[in-house]
Design an enzyme around this catalytic site. Sequence first.
Site, short mmCIF file in Angstrom:
data_model
loop_
_atom_site.label_atom_id
_atom_site.label_comp_id
_atom_site.label_asym_id
_atom_site.label_seq_id
_atom_site.Cartn_x
_atom_site.Cartn_y
_atom_site.Cartn_z
CG ASN A 13 -1.64 1.27 1.47
OD1 ASN A 13 -1.75 2.09 0.56
ND2 ASN A 13 -2.15 1.46 2.68
CD1 TRP A 14 3.43 1.00 -2.91
CD2 TRP A 14 3.19 2.06 -4.88
NE1 TRP A 14 3.99 0.21 -3.89
CE2 TRP A 14 3.86 0.83 -5.11
CE3 TRP A 14 2.92 2.89 -5.98
CZ2 TRP A 14 4.25 0.42 -6.38
CZ3 TRP A 14 3.32 2.48 -7.24
CH2 TRP A 14 3.98 1.26 -7.44
CE LYS A 15 0.11 3.34 4.78
NZ LYS A 15 0.15 3.45 6.21
CG HIS A 100 -5.67 1.95 5.07
ND1 HIS A 100 -5.18 3.00 5.79
CD2 HIS A 100 -4.70 1.00 5.05
CE1 HIS A 100 -3.95 2.70 6.18
NE2 HIS A 100 -3.64 1.50 5.73
CD GLU A 102 -2.68 5.66 6.62
OE1 GLU A 102 -2.64 5.65 5.37
OE2 GLU A 102 -1.86 5.05 7.33
CD GLU A 171 -3.40 -2.39 7.42
OE1 GLU A 171 -2.24 -2.54 7.02
OE2 GLU A 171 -4.12 -1.44 7.06
N GLY A 177 2.69 2.38 10.63
CA GLY A 177 3.65 3.46 10.44
C GLY A 177 4.39 3.87 11.68
CB SER A 216 5.39 -1.69 12.00
OG SER A 216 5.02 -0.34 12.26
N GLY A 237 2.94 -1.09 4.24
CA GLY A 237 2.99 0.33 3.87
C GLY A 237 4.41 0.76 3.60
N GLY A 238 5.06 1.34 4.62
CA GLY A 238 6.39 1.93 4.46
C GLY A 238 7.39 1.02 3.75
P1 PGA Z 1 3.00 0.37 7.56
O1 PGA Z 1 1.53 0.60 6.96
O2 PGA Z 1 3.52 -0.93 6.98
O3 PGA Z 1 3.80 1.56 7.10
O4 PGA Z 1 2.86 0.29 9.04
C1 PGA Z 1 0.63 -0.47 6.81
C2 PGA Z 1 -0.67 0.01 6.22
O5 PGA Z 1 -1.12 1.10 6.56
O6 PGA Z 1 -1.28 -0.69 5.38
#
Ligand code: PGA
Length: 259
Positions: A13-15, A100, A102, A171, A177, A216, A237-238
């Site tokens: 997930n590149w956000k 998600h 966010e 999640e 993050g 994470s 994500g990251g």
């Molecule tokens: P993260 O994000 O791996 O940076 O913690 C995961 C996500 O939001 O899908």
Amino acid sequence: MTTPERRPLVAGNWKMNGGRADARGWAEAARVVADQTSNEVALFPPYPWLGLVLEAVGGAGAKVVVGGQACHPEPSGAFTGAVSAGMLADLGCKSVLCGHSERRHVFGESDDFVAKSMAAALEAGLVPVLCVGETAEEREAGQTEAVVARQLDAGLAVLRSGDDPLIVAYEPVWAIGTGNPATPKEAAEAHAFIRQRIAERDPERAATVRILYGGSVKPSNIDGFLAVPDVDGALVGGASLDPETFAPIACAKAGTADG
Ligand code: PGA
């Protein structure tokens, strides 16, 4: 447990990250990785890069699944800034993230909105990835299961039949993050709870639904998560923003953690 239906899925997930050249490079790297692993690989890029990512992973029939990060419940209309499920499908996307953390916590999407966006995804022929998870405060207050059950039930209620596709991502918000992932034990408890909750409605679906862990995830901890019987992959994500960290996660094997 790895069954054919529960083939591990690793999704990036590149956000809201990456320019055009990054997107092309990350997608080309994912295409190479997908040929090196028996895991399924998926990418969720920002909307402007979806077309080029679809092309870079090999177009229709590519091994890498490409999806949107969200969709609006309505098929079209005066919703400035939003994207419909039908548009994603028309472009060649196969999947979409629904709810998600966010979207829920930064953009204020309610359980009801998320459920409607999931219904729209199903209607458009997309595989929804229903994201659920509690905040730190909710966990501290002992509400983890209640929150996850509420979010899950709202999504499950829009499934039209046992044939509708579904992927769930657990999640925990406090792990996203932050560099502070859940422990495999915490993930095991939450995933078992989710599978059991699904089983109460549909035992067949519970046996085959993939439940991803997210929050994470890194090359150093993926094996621990994939060793958990109810964890069927990861939403990353990251660490998906660099092929050097995404590739080892995408290629991790189920059930290989030491101890
Ligand atoms: P993260 O994000 O791996 O940076 O913690 C995961 C996500 O939001 O899908």
